[in-house]
Design an enzyme around this catalytic site. Structure first.
Site, PDB file in Angstrom:
ATOM      1  N   LYS A  24     -84.875 -74.741 -78.230  1.00  0.00           N
ATOM      2  CA  LYS A  24     -83.701 -74.024 -77.721  1.00  0.00           C
ATOM      3  C   LYS A  24     -82.732 -75.000 -77.021  1.00  0.00           C
ATOM      4  O   LYS A  24     -81.535 -74.741 -76.940  1.00  0.00           O
ATOM      5  CB  LYS A  24     -84.105 -72.936 -76.731  1.00  0.00           C
ATOM      6  CG  LYS A  24     -85.082 -71.891 -77.264  1.00  0.00           C
ATOM      7  CD  LYS A  24     -84.392 -70.795 -78.035  1.00  0.00           C
ATOM      8  CE  LYS A  24     -85.316 -69.638 -78.390  1.00  0.00           C
ATOM      9  NZ  LYS A  24     -86.482 -69.982 -79.208  1.00  0.00           N
TER      10      LYS A  24
HETATM   11  C1  PLP Z   1     -87.129 -69.539 -80.330  1.00  0.00           C
HETATM   12  C2  PLP Z   1     -88.300 -70.265 -80.894  1.00  0.00           C
HETATM   13  C3  PLP Z   1     -88.704 -70.113 -82.243  1.00  0.00           C
HETATM   14  C4  PLP Z   1     -88.021 -69.159 -83.187  1.00  0.00           C
HETATM   15  O1  PLP Z   1     -86.739 -69.575 -83.542  1.00  0.00           O
HETATM   16  P1  PLP Z   1     -85.698 -68.528 -84.155  1.00  0.00           P
HETATM   17  O2  PLP Z   1     -84.423 -69.260 -84.260  1.00  0.00           O
HETATM   18  O3  PLP Z   1     -85.644 -67.388 -83.172  1.00  0.00           O
HETATM   19  O4  PLP Z   1     -86.241 -68.088 -85.475  1.00  0.00           O
HETATM   20  C5  PLP Z   1     -89.768 -70.873 -82.698  1.00  0.00           C
HETATM   21  N1  PLP Z   1     -90.442 -71.704 -81.876  1.00  0.00           N
HETATM   22  C6  PLP Z   1     -90.095 -71.859 -80.582  1.00  0.00           C
HETATM   23  C7  PLP Z   1     -90.888 -72.771 -79.723  1.00  0.00           C
HETATM   24  C8  PLP Z   1     -89.014 -71.166 -80.043  1.00  0.00           C
HETATM   25  O5  PLP Z   1     -88.681 -71.316 -78.741  1.00  0.00           O
END
Ligand code: PLP
Length: 496
Positions: free
Chosen positions: A113
């Protein structure tokens, strides 16, 4: 260069500039902003190959954010991808067990993120200036743990913004809570609520649509905004690292000119994999987009049957950021396979809202052949962490392990030998307990710091500062409130 404007997937808004779309987040009709035309990438891979991460980001993001000046965009990029990241490559590629892990966890909160949330605040404040918005931007977020911290870290100390995060007081892990309540920055506010995540989320949504509250804010010189993953300002920065992975493989001679790769992504809200799809649309040589789900396999079922159905049991898993039944960003893919028909997209999303499910037409389904859906259950996920470690002495987190496990199944089913990039979305240090348990280590009675030291000895990777600095960080946020006190708490923070 051609101006790229945005429209809502549901047709209610068109001709919106990139900066206005970023400021607004969600379209007024509930749809998501998509480019009205996909931009064209004019530079060749050979030209792009020589660029560092920041310059590549400028090339790719510049295709989409055409109303930002070069100086504005460069300044956003430089403030985002700096020494906050613990390595110069920003997103390094690690080969282990015959696959290529794109490590997206070298930012502040050691999860992917950070890749988007470290730039979104700068895009937003620049967008505010461009659109003549003088108000201070107030980000409201409800979090079940991970997004809240990444958003706090991104907006902390960014002039012209404040961020208020609500978390369920007893519904996040000890580490997640510690990460949030120790957040620095005079513009950050963290509140534990007496309630669960859904109640926090509903409380935040209510404030967004509370006209009286908005007026009070406006009179005080503030306006609300959202750092939600459906914001186009989060999606576009994620396209960059798929190019980066490909160019790294080209530079290292792992692949030849024009050679195709597969991309495998652990998926929740469908944002990360959609960015890979946009990269392919721009011309990145990608064969398959492998969409990996955990036990909450609503997307696997969708790719297999053409029916999206959220009416099912919800499971808590060791990959909590993928525990999602409504993948919001899928709406942008639906819009593409509906040939850009806002009417059709809207009808399907209305059905989802009403009955919790929808079915795409056979024609739409035929346009999903770029995707392969797979899933890994809890046992397979733990087994994958073990297997990659045993084969390559490389430790992956449970989210990445879901993708890696799905990829293993994909290869045995298809015999496809295309070189494959796996999006590695979190550091194993963020999920130390699950990881150590999977590796067969004793975890009872051990705190996260002891486990981290042990993990470091096993993996030969130093414990990241995101973990070590939690140890003595002072608690800076102690506010607790009831659900119905959320608006009052916000006004109190803003002094109005
Ligand atoms: C948010 C997240 C995901 C999923 O990503 P999306 O874009 O919501 O599909 C996968 N792994 C981690 C560690 C995340 O924080």
């Amino acid at each position: 260069m051609k101006e790229i404007t945005y429209r809502s997937t549901r047709g209610g808004e068109t001709g919106i500039s990139a900066s206005a779309a970023i400021l607004q987040g969600l379209a007024g009709d509930g749809g998501l902003f998509v480019p009205e035309h996909m931009p064209a990438l004019e530079k060749s891979m050979d030209e792009l190959k020589r660029l560092d991460y920041r310059t590549l980001a400028f090339e790719i993001m510049g295709l989409f954010f055409t109303d930002f000046t070069d100086e504005e965009l460069k300044s956003c990029i430089e403030r985002a991808y700096d020494e906050k990241f613990d390595c110069e490559e920003i997103a390094p590629l690690a080969e282990a067990d015959g696959r290529f892990f794109l490590e997206l966890f070298h930012g502040k909160t050691i999860a992917f993120k950070d890749m988007a949330l470290s730039i979104l605040p700068h895009l937003m404040t620049t967008a505010a200036k461009k659109n003549g918005v003088k108000d201070e931007i107030v980000i409201l977020t409800a979090t079940s743990g991970d997004t809240g911290k990444a958003a706090l870290a991104g907006f902390s100390k960014v002039p012209g913004t404040r961020i208020i995060v609500f978390y369920p007081k007893d519904g996040v892990s000890a580490v997640q809570k510690q990460q949030m309540v120790t957040q620095e920055g005079e513009n950050t506010f963290v509140v534990g609520i007496n309630g669960n995540f859904d109640e926090a989320q509903t409380g935040v949504k209510k404030m967004f649509s509370d006209e009286a509250l908005k007026e009070k804010l406006s009179a005080g010189g503030f306006r609300f905004s959202s750092a939600n993953s459906i914001n186009i300002g989060r999606l576009v920065p994620q396209i960059v690292y798929y190019f980066w992975a490909y160019l790294t493989m080209l530079r290292n001679g792992v692949i030849g000119d024009g050679e195709k790769i597969n991309v495998c992504v652990p998926t929740g809200n469908f944002g990360n994999i959609l960015a890979a799809y946009y990269a392919k649309t721009l011309g990145l040589p990608v064969r398959k987009l492998i969409c990996a789900s955990n036990r909450n396999k609503v997307l696997y079922d969708f790719f297999g049957t053409g029916t999206y159905n959220k009416n099912r049991e919800f499971y808590l898993t060791s990959s909590p950021s993928m525990d999602i039944l409504v993948s919001s960003n899928l709406e942008r893919l639906i819009y593409v396979i509906a040939d850009g028909s806002a009417e059709e997209t809207k009808a399907l999303m209305t059905a989802l809202g009403k009955s919790g499910s929808y079915e795409v037409t056979p024609e739409m389904r035929s346009k999903l052949s770029d995707f392969y859906g797979g899933f890994a259950d809890e046992e397979e996920t733990a087994a994958e962490i073990r297997e990659v470690y045993e084969k390559a002495s490389y430790v992956i987190d449970p989210h990445t392990a879901v993708a890696s496990g799905v990829y293993r199944k994909y290869v045995s089913e298809t015999k496809d030998e295309t070189k494959t990039v796996i999006a590695s979305t979190a550091s194993p240090y963020k999920f130390t307990e699950s990881v150590m348990k999977a590796l067969g280590e004793e975890i009872t009675g051990q705190d996260v710091f002891a486990l981290s030291d042990r993990l470091s000895a096993l993996s030969n990777v130093p414990v990241p500062s995101a973990v070590t600095e939690l140890k003595d960080a002072p608690v800076r946020h102690k506010t607790i409130c009831e659900i119905d006190e959320m608006p009052k708490t916000v006004l109190g923070f803003l002094g109005i």
